[in-house]
Design a protein around this motif. Structure first.
Motif, PDB file in Angstrom:
ATOM      1  N   THR A  13       0.874  -1.171   0.000  1.00 53.83           N
ATOM      2  CA  THR A  13       0.000   0.000   0.000  1.00 53.83           C
ATOM      3  C   THR A  13       0.910   1.218   0.000  1.00 53.83           C
ATOM      4  O   THR A  13       1.621   1.463   0.974  1.00 53.83           O
ATOM      5  N   ALA A  14       0.904   1.972  -1.100  1.00 51.49           N
ATOM      6  CA  ALA A  14       1.902   3.017  -1.258  1.00 51.49           C
ATOM      7  C   ALA A  14       1.279   4.330  -1.708  1.00 51.49           C
ATOM      8  O   ALA A  14       0.310   4.349  -2.475  1.00 51.49           O
ATOM      9  N   CYS A  15       1.860   5.411  -1.214  1.00 54.24           N
ATOM     10  CA  CYS A  15       1.445   6.743  -1.635  1.00 54.24           C
ATOM     11  C   CYS A  15       2.668   7.654  -1.607  1.00 54.24           C
ATOM     12  O   CYS A  15       3.494   7.574  -0.685  1.00 54.24           O
ATOM     13  N   ALA A  16       2.798   8.489  -2.612  1.00 57.42           N
ATOM     14  CA  ALA A  16       3.909   9.439  -2.679  1.00 57.42           C
ATOM     15  C   ALA A  16       3.413  10.752  -3.253  1.00 57.42           C
ATOM     16  O   ALA A  16       2.394  10.799  -3.952  1.00 57.42           O
ATOM     17  N   ILE A  17       4.140  11.799  -2.958  1.00 55.55           N
ATOM     18  CA  ILE A  17       3.870  13.101  -3.569  1.00 55.55           C
ATOM     19  C   ILE A  17       5.134  13.534  -4.290  1.00 55.55           C
ATOM     20  O   ILE A  17       6.219  13.592  -3.698  1.00 55.55           O
ATOM     21  N   VAL A  18       4.988  13.798  -5.578  1.00 55.93           N
ATOM     22  CA  VAL A  18       6.125  14.145  -6.436  1.00 55.93           C
ATOM     23  C   VAL A  18       5.848  15.489  -7.097  1.00 55.93           C
ATOM     24  O   VAL A  18       4.753  15.723  -7.616  1.00 55.93           O
ATOM     25  N   GLU A  19       6.842  16.346  -7.096  1.00 54.51           N
ATOM     26  CA  GLU A  19       6.714  17.670  -7.693  1.00 54.51           C
ATOM     27  C   GLU A  19       7.411  17.706  -9.043  1.00 54.51           C
ATOM     28  O   GLU A  19       8.578  17.306  -9.167  1.00 54.51           O
TER      29      GLU A  19
END
Length: 345
Positions: A13-19
């Motif tokens: 279960t994965a979540c990331a924030i990338v700019e």
């Protein structure tokens, strides 16, 4: 542009924030390994239930580690194919609901494009190049013309390399996940102890294809036949020889593609890209520029999903909220004919 990416295709279960498609502001992965170890493999029902339990706290943690509120995020992305259908639906449904509730753009992302993009998160890699995409479900050699444009040159005709690792580990009761355990145990063995067979697919449409079913059968059921004189039949020797043969099979086909295309940049992706012997063997070819993702980005993660989504958004693409999950992508065909099936959502 800050994109929140959700990945739930298997047992992470994965979540990331990338700019802006490159700068990782947060990358949270909750692994289910301990829940599947007793079964020596992923149980889809358990995976789906854990995703449903963990998805909200994982997203909250990703926002917290990025020091952002949801209002600061510009778009939402989630994996919608391929993978375990129940697991996919958890992340996809959550992502679509989040986008609808906050009135933000939504992008559904092909999991395999994510793996191929992972190395781009920490490297500036010009196109085209040769991609080696190796995981539990896929073994693909492709000419990568753009982030969503893969020209398939070869794939497996039976088992994927990651599947072969897992099944060998399961047979010898080594534990789960098999690939990591075999990689570690192989360092205690001798890779020359067994001469396991390599499939001979040298001509026509199979020039770049791989096969691991015969190798898996030889390692599991016929090891005695391939033991070289002067060596002992030990588990470390078996897995070291197996790993060597599997990696050599991939690299042999990859070098054919280098020769035929003239491309000398190799970019790897997928869980098996973390294999230390595969990395060593490619590094021996000094004429090649071999690029691997960092180990934390070889496995399933939300950063690779957010990265692909950013570029799709830059092209003006959006996914409708009735987008559904798909457990499989169409059978791979070589060349440009399959770009639409593989590259698009």
């Amino acid at each position: 542009m800050k994109v929140l990416g959700i990945e739930s295709s298997c047992d992470e279960t994965a979540c990331a924030i990338v700019e802006d498609g490159h700068s990782i502001l947060s990358n949270v992965v909750a692994t289910q390994i301990s829940f599947h170890q007793v079964y020596k493999g992923v149980v889809p029902e358990i995976a789906s239930r854990k995703h449903a339990e963990w998805i909200l706290p994982v997203v909250r943690q990703a926002l917290s580690e990025a020091h952002l509120d949801l209002k600061d995020v510009d778009a939402i992305a989630a994996t919608n194919r391929p993978g375990l259908i129940g697991a996919l639906l958890v992340g996809l449904s959550f992502g679509k609901t989040l986008a609808w509730a906050t009135n933000k753009p939504f992008i559904a992302v092909n999991h395999m494009l994510g793996h191929m993009y992972a190395a781009h998160l920490e490297n500036d890699i010009p196109y085209p190049y040769l991609g080696l995409l190796v995981s539990g479900g896929h073994s693909i050699i492709a000419k990568v013309n753009d982030f969503d444009n893969l020209e398939i040159l070869g794939t497996t005709i039976d088992d994927s390399v990651g599947e072969a690792f897992d099944k060998v580990a399961k047979f010898y009761d080594l534990g789960y996940p098999g690939g990591v355990i075999i990689d570690k145990l192989a360092k205690e063995g001798n890779r020359n102890a067994f001469s396991f067979p390599v499939p001979k697919m040298d001509k026509g449409n199979h020039r770049y294809d791989v096969s691991f079913s015969g190798l898996k059968t030889a390692v599991i059921h016929q090891a005695d036949m391939f033991l070289n004189k002067g060596y002992e039949k030990t588990i470390p020797n078996i897995v070291a020889s197996f790993q060597e043969t599997a990696c050599r099979t991939l690299i042999t086909r990859l070098l054919r593609a280098v020769e035929d295309t003239g491309l000398t940049t190799i970019v790897a992706g997928g869980g098996v890209a973390a294999n230390s012997r595969l990395r060593e063997m490619l590094a021996e070819h000094k004429e090649l520029n071999c690029i691997f993702p960092p180990l934390k980005l070889c496995g399933d993660n939300g950063a690779m999903i957010a990265g692909v989504a950013y570029h799709l958004l830059q092209k003006g693409e959006r996914s409708p909220l009735n987008t559904t999950a798909c457990a499989r992508i169409p059978q791979f065909k070589r060349g440009l004919a399959n770009l639409e099936a593989f590259g698009r959502r």
